[in-house]
Design an enzyme around this catalytic site. Structure first.
Site, PDB file in Angstrom:
ATOM      1  CB  CYS A 172      -3.667 -33.479  -0.496  1.00  0.00           C
ATOM      2  SG  CYS A 172      -2.074 -32.851  -1.089  1.00  0.00           S
ATOM      3  CG  ASP A 179      14.708   2.915  10.852  1.00  0.00           C
ATOM      4  OD1 ASP A 179      14.356   1.731  10.957  1.00  0.00           O
ATOM      5  OD2 ASP A 179      15.354   3.350   9.882  1.00  0.00           O
ATOM      6  CG  HIS A 228      -2.349 -11.274   6.467  1.00  0.00           C
ATOM      7  ND1 HIS A 228      -2.020  -9.947   6.456  1.00  0.00           N
ATOM      8  CD2 HIS A 228      -3.472 -11.370   7.217  1.00  0.00           C
ATOM      9  CE1 HIS A 228      -2.906  -9.254   7.168  1.00  0.00           C
ATOM     10  NE2 HIS A 228      -3.797 -10.101   7.642  1.00  0.00           N
ATOM     11  NE  ARG A 287      -3.106  -2.703   2.546  1.00  0.00           N
ATOM     12  CZ  ARG A 287      -4.159  -3.121   1.865  1.00  0.00           C
ATOM     13  NH1 ARG A 287      -4.852  -2.258   1.148  1.00  0.00           N
ATOM     14  NH2 ARG A 287      -4.550  -4.377   1.911  1.00  0.00           N
ATOM     15  CB  SER A 338      -0.502   1.358   9.370  1.00  0.00           C
ATOM     16  OG  SER A 338      -1.028   0.276   8.647  1.00  0.00           O
ATOM     17  CB  CYS A 385      -3.152 -35.293  -4.704  1.00  0.00           C
ATOM     18  SG  CYS A 385      -3.793 -33.614  -4.538  1.00  0.00           S
TER      19      CYS A 385
END
Ligand SMILES: [Zn+2]
Length: 259
Positions: free
Chosen positions: A139, A243, A128, A37, A202, A163
């Site tokens: 499988c 940072d 995620h 983003r 964020s 498979c």
């Protein structure tokens, strides 16, 4: 750097029974991993509508053809974990950090673990998924992504498991359910933590957005390290607008130094 706050945090961390970290794109950006983003993000150059779960199900051939390009854009460079990833791994091995929940799919936290001493390594909870792996939709077989993407580049669209099932990048696509078991574990870890560190996120996208609040409600010391302000700054005990590759190695030094 706010040395006083860092020392206060180190004092909280040293005796903590359990600390948990949540990391977002801001920890991998210093390694050169492109962000999705924002200005010049990957979604400026690629149409995110082409990478949905719905398209994968409808048109896995087209999905894979586009995904090969996206994967090259994302991981064409050879990215290494940076000082912030290393500091977190060290806080796990020799400190109280029990789990790293991450929104990132770049697999960089995994590269900092010492497989020879897996017991002392922090658990990594990939909220995620992990784009360096693929998973067979039939499988459940997981594989390293690279050789499978090579087959797709050679024209096997979609690449298939022994498979017969199609491989899918082992990430949560748009329109796909989050991995419920992983999310549950992340939430319980957040609730049980004494110190909760939100790093380079964020804190806008769920479930990451809820984790600092869960930790704060359960009485944890909540710390945010992010270059921009976040919607959770109000529940944090300490905010470092700095940072991550500066703050975390210094924090590690302070935690490891004996008073
Ligand atoms: Zn399979």
């Amino acid at each position: 750097m706010d040395e006083t706050s860092l020392e206060r945090l180190a004092t909280d961390l040293r005796p903590a029974d359990s600390a948990v970290a949540l990391t977002g794109a801001g920890i991998s950006a210093p390694s050169g991993v492109p962000t999705f983003r924002g200005d010049d993000g990957v979604w400026d150059r690629f149409d995110q509508g082409q990478f949905t779960y719905g398209r994968f199900q409808r048109d896995s051939e087209g999905f894979w053809a586009d995904r090969v390009e996206l994967q090259r854009e994302l991981f064409g460079g050879n990215y290494e974990p940076n000082a912030a990833h290393e500091a977190l791994a060290a806080l796990g091995r020799r400190g109280p950090l029990e789990a790293i929940c991450t929104q990132n799919t770049d697999g960089l936290h995994g590269e900092t673990l010492e497989s020879t001493d897996a017991e002392s390594d922090p658990a990594i909870l990939e909220l995620h998924g992990n784009a360096r792996r693929v998973r067979c939709v039939d499988c459940g077989n997981r594989r390293d992504a690279d050789p499978i993407f090579e087959r797709a580049e050679d024209g096997e669209l979609p690449p298939r498991c022994e498979c017969g099932g199609a491989f899918k990048p082992d990430v949560v696509l748009f329109g796909e359910q989050l991995p419920a078991a992983v999310i549950q574990r992340a939430k319980s870890r957040a609730r049980e933590s004494d110190v909760f560190l939100a790093i380079g996120s964020s804190l806008v996208v769920e479930p990451a957005a809820s984790l600092p609040r869960l930790a704060a409600d359960a009485g944890a010391t909540v710390v945010i390290v992010n270059l921009e302000s976040t919607p959770c700054d109000g529940v944090a005990d300490i905010v470092f607008r700095e940072d991550v590759t500066q703050v975390l190695p210094r924090l590690r030094e302070l935690v490891e130094s004996v008073d």
